[in-house]
Design a protein around this motif. Sequence first.
Motif, short mmCIF file in Angstrom:
data_model
loop_
_atom_site.label_atom_id
_atom_site.label_comp_id
_atom_site.label_asym_id
_atom_site.label_seq_id
_atom_site.Cartn_x
_atom_site.Cartn_y
_atom_site.Cartn_z
N ALA A 215 0.04 11.69 -5.67
CA ALA A 215 0.77 10.46 -5.97
C ALA A 215 0.75 9.50 -4.78
O ALA A 215 0.64 8.28 -4.96
N LEU A 216 0.82 10.03 -3.58
CA LEU A 216 0.79 9.17 -2.40
C LEU A 216 -0.60 8.56 -2.20
O LEU A 216 -0.72 7.40 -1.79
N LEU A 217 -1.63 9.33 -2.47
CA LEU A 217 -2.98 8.77 -2.40
C LEU A 217 -3.12 7.62 -3.41
O LEU A 217 -3.73 6.58 -3.10
N ALA A 218 -2.54 7.80 -4.58
CA ALA A 218 -2.57 6.73 -5.58
C ALA A 218 -1.77 5.52 -5.12
O ALA A 218 -2.19 4.37 -5.32
N GLU A 219 -0.62 5.78 -4.51
CA GLU A 219 0.23 4.68 -4.02
C GLU A 219 -0.50 3.85 -2.97
O GLU A 219 -0.35 2.63 -2.91
N LEU A 220 -1.30 4.50 -2.14
CA LEU A 220 -2.08 3.81 -1.11
C LEU A 220 -3.41 3.30 -1.66
O LEU A 220 -4.23 2.79 -0.91
N GLU A 221 -3.61 3.45 -2.98
CA GLU A 221 -4.81 2.98 -3.69
C GLU A 221 -6.09 3.62 -3.16
O GLU A 221 -7.11 2.96 -3.02
N LEU B 265 -3.83 8.64 6.61
CA LEU B 265 -2.80 9.03 7.57
C LEU B 265 -1.44 8.47 7.21
O LEU B 265 -0.41 9.10 7.46
N VAL B 266 -1.41 7.27 6.63
CA VAL B 266 -0.13 6.72 6.16
C VAL B 266 0.41 7.60 5.03
O VAL B 266 1.60 7.94 5.01
N ALA B 267 -0.45 7.97 4.09
CA ALA B 267 -0.01 8.85 3.01
C ALA B 267 0.50 10.18 3.57
O ALA B 267 1.52 10.71 3.10
N ARG B 268 -0.19 10.72 4.56
CA ARG B 268 0.24 11.96 5.19
C ARG B 268 1.63 11.80 5.79
O ARG B 268 2.49 12.67 5.65
N ALA B 269 1.86 10.68 6.48
CA ALA B 269 3.15 10.45 7.12
C ALA B 269 4.28 10.32 6.11
O ALA B 269 5.43 10.65 6.40
N LEU B 270 3.96 9.87 4.90
CA LEU B 270 4.98 9.67 3.88
C LEU B 270 5.33 10.96 3.13
O LEU B 270 6.27 10.98 2.34
N MET B 271 4.59 12.04 3.38
CA MET B 271 4.86 13.30 2.68
C MET B 271 6.27 13.81 2.96
O MET B 271 6.89 14.47 2.12
N ILE C 237 -3.31 -3.84 5.74
CA ILE C 237 -2.21 -4.80 5.74
C ILE C 237 -1.60 -4.91 4.35
O ILE C 237 -0.37 -4.90 4.18
N ASP C 238 -2.46 -4.99 3.34
CA ASP C 238 -1.97 -5.06 1.96
C ASP C 238 -1.17 -3.81 1.61
O ASP C 238 -0.13 -3.88 0.94
N ALA C 239 -1.66 -2.65 2.05
CA ALA C 239 -0.97 -1.39 1.76
C ALA C 239 0.41 -1.36 2.41
O ALA C 239 1.39 -0.93 1.79
N MET C 240 0.49 -1.82 3.66
CA MET C 240 1.78 -1.83 4.35
C MET C 240 2.74 -2.81 3.71
O MET C 240 3.96 -2.56 3.64
N HIS C 241 2.22 -3.92 3.21
CA HIS C 241 3.09 -4.89 2.53
C HIS C 241 3.64 -4.29 1.24
O HIS C 241 4.83 -4.44 0.93
N ARG C 242 2.80 -3.58 0.49
CA ARG C 242 3.27 -2.95 -0.74
C ARG C 242 4.34 -1.91 -0.45
O ARG C 242 5.34 -1.80 -1.18
N LEU C 243 4.17 -1.13 0.61
CA LEU C 243 5.18 -0.13 0.97
C LEU C 243 6.51 -0.79 1.26
O LEU C 243 7.57 -0.31 0.86
N ALA C 244 6.46 -1.91 1.99
CA ALA C 244 7.70 -2.61 2.32
C ALA C 244 8.40 -3.13 1.07
O ALA C 244 9.64 -3.08 0.97
#
Length: 276
Positions: A140-146, A167-173, A197-204
């Motif tokens: 699910a996290l891999l999907a969230e990070l597209e 690595l961002v997906a890993r950190a969110l586990m 940058i787009d991924a970090m904006h979506r997370l925020a």
Amino acid sequence: MAANGTGAPGADGAARVVAALDAASVRRYTTGQVILDEITWSVRSGEHWALLGANGAGKTTVLRLIGALMHPTTGTVEVLGHRLGRVDMRELRAHIGLVSSAQKVPQDATAHTVVLTGHTGTVQPLWRRYDTEVRERAHALLAELEIKELADRPYGVCSGGQRARILVARALMADPSLLLLDEPFNALDLPSREDLIDAMHRLAVNRSGLATITVTHHLEELSPAIGHVLLLKEGRVLTSGPAAEVLNGACMTECFGRPIEVSRHQGRWLARSGRA
């Protein structure tokens, strides 16, 4: 670790402090060199900070303090409601997300396996610790990070931008309240930088309670979600506050020691030398 102090908003809706430094200093014992000099700063849930300064200003040391990787020489550091020196640092680190290009990752491990290791905070996978729910969360996290299509691809053959998002997906586990990013854009080409940058904006946008701190050298790497900035100069806080108040030519010129012009376009920042 107790459930309180996670940095989640309280019943009254007020954002809680997830990290706080109070007159925190770091000195090198062998030489007496001052790395950080009485840093006082706090980060609240849902805030997104950029940590800027020239090389040697102390940015990574601040991140190491907040990441529970070291203690201050003097002063205090509290993270997720726990004061360093009064808490098991290993247990505290399990609740903090950290992304760094210097992280050790098995090159032959698949992207899904790398994300799984975030559940145990280990370099190598501990397969007996990953049940079906944990494995599905990694997908699910891999999907969230597209980047779900990378699930079975070895980490070593992924591009720099793909690795950064893995690595961002890993950190969110660990479902952290605080995510630390130490120069995550290092060596990325333009398309990869923009993807991250787009991924970090979506997370925020999608994770309202998540607080992030991003160390970078370039304003162009800041997503529109960055709302606060701390400028460090020679181990001291030069200024901090809302991005619109800190990111200006005067502050940046003083911070970096050369004329700098700052502009903004559609929520993105740009800095360039003011010299002709």
